[in-house]
Design an enzyme around this catalytic site. Sequence first.
Site: not given
Length: 856
Positions: A308, A351, A612, A709
């Site tokens: 959960e 690049d 960019d 949890d």
Amino acid sequence: MPERLAPRAARKNPLPGAGPGDLTPLHVLRSLDTTPRGLTEQDATDRLALHGPNTLPAHRTVSWPVRLLRSLRDPFTAVLLVLGLVSAAVASWGTACVILTLVAVSCVLRSHGEHRAENAVRHLRDLVASTATVRRRDTADAEPRTRETPVDELVPGDVIRLGPGDLVPADVRLLRAHGLTVDQSALTGESAPVAKAASDPPGPDAVAADGAFTPPHLCFQGSSVASGSAAAVVVATGADTRFAAAHTGPGPRASTAFDRSVHGISWVLIRFMLITPPLVLMANAALRGRGLETLPFAVAVAVGLTPEMLPVIVTTCLARGAALLARTHGVIVRRLPALHDLGAVDVLCVDKTGTLTQDRPEVAGAYDAAGRHAPDVLGWAAANAWWTLQLADLPAPDALDEALLDAVDPEEAMAYDGVAALPFTPERRVSTAVVRTPGALGGHTLIVKGAVESVVERCALSDGERAEVLATAGRRAEAGLRVIAVATAERPARTGAYTPAVERGLTLRGLVAFRDALAPGAEHALAGLAERGVTVKVLTGDHPATAARACRDLGLDPGEVVGADRIDALADEELAALAATTTVFARCTPEHKARITAALRGHGHTTGFLGDGVNDLPALRAADVGICPRGGVEVARESADVVLADKDLTAIGHAIAAGRLSSGNIATYLRITLSSNLGNVIAMLAAGLLLPFLPMLPVQVLVQNLCFDAAQLAFAHDRPAPATTRRPTVLRPRSFLRFITGFGLLGALADLATFGALALTAGAWGDAAAFHSGWFTENLLAQALVILLLRTGPRPAPGPLRAAAAALAAIGVLLPLTPLGGPLGLTSLPLPYYGLLAGILAVYALVLVGVRRAQP
């Protein structure tokens, strides 16, 4: 058929390889049915009706209710919602409230992220001009008038003027230009202004810095004029501009590695959860004669399989990792799941310029005509650069001149007395500085440098000597170097102005070679990425030889460089296979970069893309993780998942490591919680068939799961095994299934042993409260052991994890003894039970450790 009457479907973006971008100015004017005098007002009105306004494509805003409904498409969220509604239908209000709250939080978080991504489009408006200076005529015979026109009224065929500071309002073909330089940083990310000229289109072998926006005779919407002036004809407007094509992208973003991982695990759980309730109902009806009164228990069993707190755990782990990454390395994660995707990245597309190399050249060497090292050639070239800059009143040196001045002692460049200068022009392709000849009164020396072919044709050389020099320069160009030639000539002093006519009969001094300056730390960063199992792919608009040279200088084997022409000839499946084995792709347009990135994803790789500029938007969207430096154009930053302080591969390496650490903690949580939950469900099914009462109340199942949890939130502070950062983190459903099945069965055996201890010491087979209390205590104690023993990190566990396990154990022992135990159906137990329980848990711990060590 004139352009103004052509159907819209027939009009294409006239960029390189697609029409006016490949034509001379006269042919462009003819193809657009216009003249240098401009369109008539009636022509402009007709074309505006045909082409539509020169505005960016409209984006429909999605409402919040629609976004929330879309969030339910996640299978895990949908199943939680169904379980919550079923819990409410059977009046299990506590379970229903918790589950539905978690579903609501998950949907809101996902919708908020989508809302922020859509807002990025609004920033594109800031890059588009509002008015333009247009030349038009009232009638065909009237004289043209120059006036300011709203940009949205521009049409193909309009003739416009550009001046310093102007934003380029559409895609245009230059007709005339004087000293024009254009800032294309918003499009390409390149910081230096680019020289533009109204020349004929370059040949197919011309070297490109960024294939899509490089042609010197074309200017593009979204760029701005840095210096100079020009007249140009509009060739594309609105949705047909490359600016619009770049920002529109390939459509909705595909699912990321995080989505695929969570979906895969979710479907494994869904299968279990769909099977479990019917089995519980049928077994209880057949063996115990129970009817629908067991439905809340059946739902509780299904919930028992459900982590959960998964959305909370995931968010906590990723948020903590993102906060540490921002604080220590200046990396901002804008979409939290992207941190997990970074951890799964096995291919990074970059690049060349600004990433592997700096956005500037540097001197690689100086040579005489025979190719031997000749340092004096560098001195002559630097003197030319210095005096051209000083005497031609240039605003700043160009990149090559700046590299020359950086490579020599300033005193050497200023050793001569300057007299005059003829600056570089695109037509002459050389620059000339005139200095007083050292030791020769009344003499001047011409220092000429520029393109090798242009300098050599001005030198007094034989055909054989000229061919030898060109061959020497060609070999260095093939090695990825940019080469210029330097020549001198002695002339009598003169009082009149120097003109290009004096650039004849020169003596060749030699050649100067330049290479791209390598980015600091790039070589170390590439080695670090390789150690982490990340393959770097270079997608560049540069010449293949230039890209290969930079890779070799950085220790990255370029292999066979693939050009854009080959990419265009391949189908998507063929490109995917080629991309998997190719390191460098050259001459890439934005569309090529996006297609290669998508092909790699389709081949099963988790990809990151570093870009960019506006031209990088399609590839940023096509990647699992879009990465942009802080200095990138704003719309690229807004579209990216991760923003770097600088365009630095080292920072990406840190981000990948952080993503793998966070993903490792999430994977540990899932393995531990799912194996524990599966063991509980198996034991619950067995007990349900043996006992005359429900083995655990629905509220007890929920409290137990929430305690477990909540304790596992401490995994956000864990340190996974060092091996976690050395390979991509992928949450594989099959490996999870093997893990949770094996350790789940071990947990179920410990539970069954506990049932026996309860029967011996507490008579729990006839006392529901005692059974519930004993199993509740054993469950939380066993889960505390699991937290400490099934984690993969170094020993001992960090303080927060030890504290969480201790708190979980304390709740398991003390809660049945407190006033809160009564409302939960819990009671105190005899001391002998705790002695047997300690023995069972000791054996369980030993088995866990043994099995864990035996695993590869």
